[in-house]
Design an enzyme around this catalytic site. Structure first.
Site, PDB file in Angstrom:
ATOM      1  N   CYS A 314       0.855  -1.187   0.000  1.00 34.42           N
ATOM      2  CA  CYS A 314       0.000   0.000   0.000  1.00 34.42           C
ATOM      3  C   CYS A 314       0.887   1.232   0.000  1.00 34.42           C
ATOM      4  CB  CYS A 314      -0.856   0.031   1.265  1.00 34.42           C
ATOM      5  SG  CYS A 314      -2.328  -0.954   1.137  1.00 34.42           S
ATOM      6  N   ILE A 315       0.421   2.250  -0.640  1.00 35.66           N
ATOM      7  CA  ILE A 315       1.206   3.483  -0.655  1.00 35.66           C
ATOM      8  C   ILE A 315       0.261   4.664  -0.531  1.00 35.66           C
ATOM      9  CG2 ILE A 315       1.237   3.333  -3.172  1.00 35.66           C
ATOM     10  CD1 ILE A 315       3.887   4.880  -3.087  1.00 35.66           C
ATOM     11  N   ARG A 323       0.676  16.080  -4.444  1.00 31.50           N
ATOM     12  CA  ARG A 323       1.084  16.933  -5.570  1.00 31.50           C
ATOM     13  C   ARG A 323       2.390  17.655  -5.320  1.00 31.50           C
ATOM     14  NH1 ARG A 323      -3.967  18.849  -8.811  1.00 31.50           N
ATOM     15  NH2 ARG A 323      -5.272  17.054  -8.390  1.00 31.50           N
ATOM     16  N   LYS A 324       3.214  17.065  -4.505  1.00 36.88           N
ATOM     17  CA  LYS A 324       4.511  17.686  -4.273  1.00 36.88           C
ATOM     18  C   LYS A 324       5.635  16.735  -4.629  1.00 36.88           C
ATOM     19  CE  LYS A 324       3.176  20.984  -0.722  1.00 36.88           C
ATOM     20  NZ  LYS A 324       1.993  20.676   0.071  1.00 36.88           N
ATOM     21  N   TYR A 326       6.002  13.630  -3.495  1.00 33.37           N
ATOM     22  CA  TYR A 326       6.337  12.645  -2.468  1.00 33.37           C
ATOM     23  C   TYR A 326       5.961  11.225  -2.900  1.00 33.37           C
ATOM     24  CZ  TYR A 326       7.165  16.425   0.861  1.00 33.37           C
ATOM     25  OH  TYR A 326       7.661  17.522   1.494  1.00 33.37           O
ATOM     26  N   GLY A 327       4.864  11.122  -3.615  1.00 29.40           N
ATOM     27  CA  GLY A 327       4.426   9.807  -4.075  1.00 29.40           C
ATOM     28  C   GLY A 327       5.489   9.158  -4.943  1.00 29.40           C
ATOM     29  N   GLU A 348       1.856  -4.408  -5.593  1.00 27.12           N
ATOM     30  CA  GLU A 348       0.763  -5.353  -5.494  1.00 27.12           C
ATOM     31  C   GLU A 348      -0.390  -4.846  -6.353  1.00 27.12           C
ATOM     32  OE1 GLU A 348       0.334  -6.737  -1.444  1.00 27.12           O
ATOM     33  OE2 GLU A 348      -1.777  -7.097  -1.792  1.00 27.12           O
TER      34      GLU A 348
END
Lengths: 447, 483
Positions: A314-315, A323-324, A326-327, A348
């Site tokens: 999971c993320i 929106r910076k 980081y994802g 996954e």
């Protein structure tokens, strides 16, 4: 684009579970609601639902039936079509609140609205049709029905079969917690999260920003903060670059923390499941550090031993930090860990809408950067080994960009600089870079 | 123009050339192939991106702006007390293990009760209340552990903790028993309402097979997946049953086979033991050969001569060679008909005779190897022949009961027909004092070894004509001489 929302099933077999228990769940649906497993509003609705057949012929517009379609004013001050999913009675007589789903949008924007937000002119009652459906008389043509079904299925859910999806929606259809306070931010939640029953009837929860304990009142949080000694996640710091730190938390050693994190994350992830305990997971928590402590920005979880070769379960990037970039940092980090493990990895499945977008962007950037600079021939396996991206993901990425072409009877990789630039631009910025030299980490080993 | 052809599947190990310009590609063909190969990889592909262009377009407007507010009081609530160490932070143990952190946080219900309880005064501060509830939870959990009652999910978990016991433990920390008792009652009531521990950590997890989506964090059972592909494929069907049955059959057969092998080996060992015994016995009996020959001779004599067998004067030194109990006398072994086949026995002739040596053994006189057929000396005959026993100790045959003289002689027929009067028993180192009857003598002076030096003896040799005459007169003596 910066927000990441990967929904993931904890195990591959769950979809099957859902399928097999789908009918069972529906049979029990009412019973559970009356048991108070859902919030109090649902219980009221369940009672009212019994009256539906009586009121069917009255055709009174108010109160609106569940299933009614109407236009509703959204926060952009425009009217959007909505479907009533649930309603609850307020204090006054005939005063109702409606839980509506904006049919144009993702479920995460479902919310409770008052009557004055609704445009009653546009009302089309769907309750009748539904009742007829139940009776077994099919008024709709098959075509009409399919159309409804199609519109009903939302994007990001394609990997679920109809039964498990319906069950999932039934069980999560109404958010239980609409707001949380976490550190500096008060955040609107997106989805239902199965908090313990003691928390089912509170609208807002207060999270301790460090140990993630959740409380019902602000004073309780304040009291908690006085005694809470944590200033960072209870694990090992494995990466630090500037003000950014990454902590690794073992679900077995810090069970309560892991569970709290899951409860919190579920508020923002649609298809995350909290079915299994956190023992088998490691949590990687990205923090921004200042003199008040290490503030969680987002996290990803990872199975300690993944049989399917997943390097991420999971993320989530918390909404204030979305929106910076980081994802993408988190995705990139998960691949850095895989490189250290000398393994290729893949997230996954299935991916959610936002998750897919982020991953697609990451893969595109990483692969195209290599292809751009590479001289000589290059195999898919080599690309995979260099990046720790699974070969299937490499192929699907390149093919979707139409970069794998056929020439004179063999596959070639098309690396026209202009074409690559165009794709890279479309893939967006890389977000924050992970500096592999600052990662101090050894792969997990069971003691 | 457009030739129909099938695109080759993409080989991930094959080095693909990188084409730097789109112009290098045969566009028509390429487009067709690319489309076709897309279909080829349709499974993987559709999973990732179902209908790419339309969805992205729809999504573009839909990705929500995250909604959040800044909490005003944040700056006040959270203090600037954190100093980041220069090295990476190492994790501490879980909270439950470390120190005295009170894990429990009061909930609304507790707050309300406490407020009522305090009524504007501060009888019980929040912290103490929290601490007490936390401690009670832990104590109750320990009490449950001690009893061994494992709480089950969905089943009511009753309070096992007694107030007195709890007070005993917490006495040092509790100032006012009345307050403690109030808190205990409140806590117990709360537990009765909740039907489960208040501290989330101590609540039982849902069972593995529970499917209710509202229940979370099931323990995951350890998956013991078979490692080989063959084992993974085994299913619960007739074929597998048949296979397993076959396996069982095979196993049973091998068990029978092994059982039989074992029996065979046992028999072998028995045989070996017997053989070994045999050899041992044979070695021991090797010294018997003389005896045996004599024995055979004796038997023959018995068969051929009417003479009664005389055991007196028959000397036998064999017996000491057989320590009693260690080796069974050969006759015993031989009596077991089972082993009759051994050659040893066949060679040994008349077998009833084997019991005789034992009898003879009892008549041992060690002084001299005896002769087989001797008659006791007849004192009358001696007298008539003019042979007088040595005078000094008068030897009176047959007078046993007379007071034992210190020195007595009695006679016998020695080698070559000589008449010998012994007066010393070399084994007992005593004068021969037993009866004049030679046949009685050995009974009293039984010998145990043969290793003695030849006994000193008083030998009165009378190679007289009288003796000759006597022998002439006596058949037995005659015979003796012949032998």
């Amino acid at each position: 684009m910066g927000s990441v929302d990967v929904f993931a099933r904890s195990n591959g077999g769950l979809a099957m579970d859902r399928l097999s228990t789908g009918s069972h769940f529906h049979a029990n649906g009412d019973e559970q609601r009356t048991n108070g497993s859902l919030d109090a509003a649902s219980a009221v609705i369940a009672e009212l639902a019994q009256d539906t057949t009586l009121k069917r012929h009255k055709l009174t517009a108010l109160p609106l039936e569940v299933g009614a379609r109407v236009l509703c004013r959204w926060r952009d001050d425009k009217y959007h079509p909505v479907r009533v999913i649930e309603r609850r009675k307020l204090t006054g007589p005939d005063e109702y609140q409606y839980y509506v789903h904006y049919t144009e949008f993702n479920r995460r924007l479902d919310e409770w609205v008052k009557l004055d937000q609704l445009e009653m002119e546009s009302l089309e009652q769907e309750g009748e049709e539904k009742a007829d459906d139940k009776a077994g008389s099919l008024k709709m043509t098959r075509h009409q029905k399919r159309k409804i079904d199609e519109t009903h299925v939302e994007e990001g859910h394609e990997d679920f079969d109809a039964a498990s999806l319906r069950e999932h929606e039934e069980f999560t259809k109404v958010k239980n917690i609409s707001k949380i306070e976490l550190g500096k931010y008060e955040i609107d939640t997106w989805y239902f999260s199965p908090f313990p029953p003691e928390y089912s009837n509170c609208d807002k929860l207060f999270f301790c920003e460090f140990c993630l304990n959740f409380l019902k009142r602000k004073e309780q949080l304040t009291r908690h903060m006085r005694k809470c000694t944590y200033k960072h996640p209870p694990g090992d710091e494995i990466y630090r670059s500037g003000s950014l730190s990454m902590f690794e938390v073992d679900g077995r050693k810090n069970k309560i923390y892991g569970q709290n994190l899951c409860y919190l994350a579920k508020l923002f992830l649609d298809h995350k499941t909290l079915y299994y305990d956190v023992d088998f997971f490691l949590f990687y928590i990205l923090c921004e550090c200042d003199d008040r402590g290490c503030h969680m920005v987002g996290y990803f979880s990872k199975e300690k031993h993944s049989e399917e070769g997943y390097n991420l379960a999971c993320i989530l990037t918390l909404p204030p930090y979305q929106r910076k970039g980081y994802g993408k940092f988190l995705i990139s980090f998960s691949y850095e860990l895989s490189k250290k493990e000398m393994k290729v990895g893949t997230p996954e499945r299935p991916l959610s809408d936002l998750g897919l977008l982020s991953y697609r962007g990451y893969w595109t950037r990483v692969l195209l950067d290599i292809i751009k600079k590479h001289r000589g021939n290059l195999s898919i396996k080599e690309l995979s080994d260099m990046t720790a991206i699974k070969t299937e993901d490499v192929i699907s990425t390149l093919q979707s960009l139409e970069l794998i072409q056929y020439r004179k009877g063999q596959h070639v990789i098309c690396a026209d600089p202009k074409l690559l630039e165009r794709h890279l631009k479309a893939a967006g910025k890389g977000g924050l870079e992970v500096d592999p030299t600052k990662l101090i980490w050894t792969p997990f080993k069971e003691q | 123009m457009s030739r129909p052809f099938r695109p080759r599947p993409l080989d991930i190990h094959k080095k693909l050339p990188i084409v730097k310009s789109v112009k290098d590609l045969d566009i028509d063909e390429a487009a067709a192939v690319s489309r076709a190969s897309l279909h080829c990889n349709a499974i993987a592909y559709s999973e990732i991106e179902p209908v790419a262009p339309p969805t992205t377009k729809r999504k573009a407007g839909e990705i929500p702006t995250p909604q959040f507010l800044i909490v005003d009081s944040y700056e006040r609530d959270y203090l600037r007390t954190f100093v980041q160490p220069s090295s990476y932070v190492r994790g501490r143990g879980a909270r439950s293990e470390t120190s005295e952190f009170v894990e429990y946080d009061l909930d609304n219900e507790d707050d309300d009760w406490l407020q009522q309880f305090n009524r504007e005064k501060t009888i019980l501060p929040h912290e103490s209340f929290e601490w007490l509830v936390y401690k009670l939870e832990l104590l109750d959990y320990k009490a449950r552990e001690r009893v061994g009652a494992i709480p089950l999910f969905g089943m009511p978990v009753h309070v096992l903790l007694q107030q007195e016991a709890a007070f005993e433990v917490l006495r040092s920390q509790v100032s006012r028993p009345a307050v403690f008792s109030a808190v205990f009652d409140y806590w117990k009531a709360k537990r009765a309402k909740w039907q489960k521990p208040v501290l989330r950590r101590l609540q039982p997890p849902p069972p593995v097979n529970d499917t209710n989506p509202f229940n979370v964090f099931r323990p995951r059972e350890k998956v013991h997946r078979p490692h080989t592909r063959r084992m993974q494929r085994r299913e619960n069907d007739v074929l597998s049953f048949e296979k397993l049955r076959q396996v069982r059959c095979n196993l049973e057969q091998s068990r029978t086979l092994l059982g039989m092998l074992q029996k065979r080996e046992e028999k072998k060992r028995e045989l070996l033991d017997i053989e070994a015994n045999l050899q041992r016995t044979r070695i021991m009996l090797k010294h018997d050969t003389e005896l045996d020959d004599e024995l055979v001779m004796e038997e023959n004599m018995i068969a051929s001569t009417p003479l009664p067998r005389k055991s007196s004067g028959f000397l036998n030194g064999h017996l000491p060679m057989h320590p009693p109990g260690e080796v069974t006398p050969p006759c015993n072994d031989l009596d077991q008909g089972e082993y009759a086949k051994c050659t040893w026995r066949r060679r040994r002739a008349p077998f009833q005779a084997r019991s005789r040596p034992l009898k003879r053994v009892t008549n041992v006189d060690s002084m001299e190897p005896g002769f087989l057929f001797v008659k006791p000396l007849d004192p009358e005959k001696l007298a008539s022949a003019g042979i007088v026993p040595p005078l000094d100790p008068p030897c009176s045959n047959g007078t046993d009961d007379a007071p034992v003289p210190s020195y007595r002689l009695h006679g016998r027929i020695g080698r070559g027909g000589r008449i010998i009067f012994d007066r010393w028993n070399p084994l007992t180192r005593t004068p021969i004092d037993c009866s004049s009857n030679l046949s009685d003598l050995p009974r009293k002076a039984i010998t145990s070894t043969r290793s003695h030096p030849p006994p000193p003896r008083l030998c009165v040799e009378k190679k007289t004509s009288d003796a000759q005459i006597a022998t002439g007169n006596d058949d037995s003596l005659n015979n003796l001489r012949i032998s």
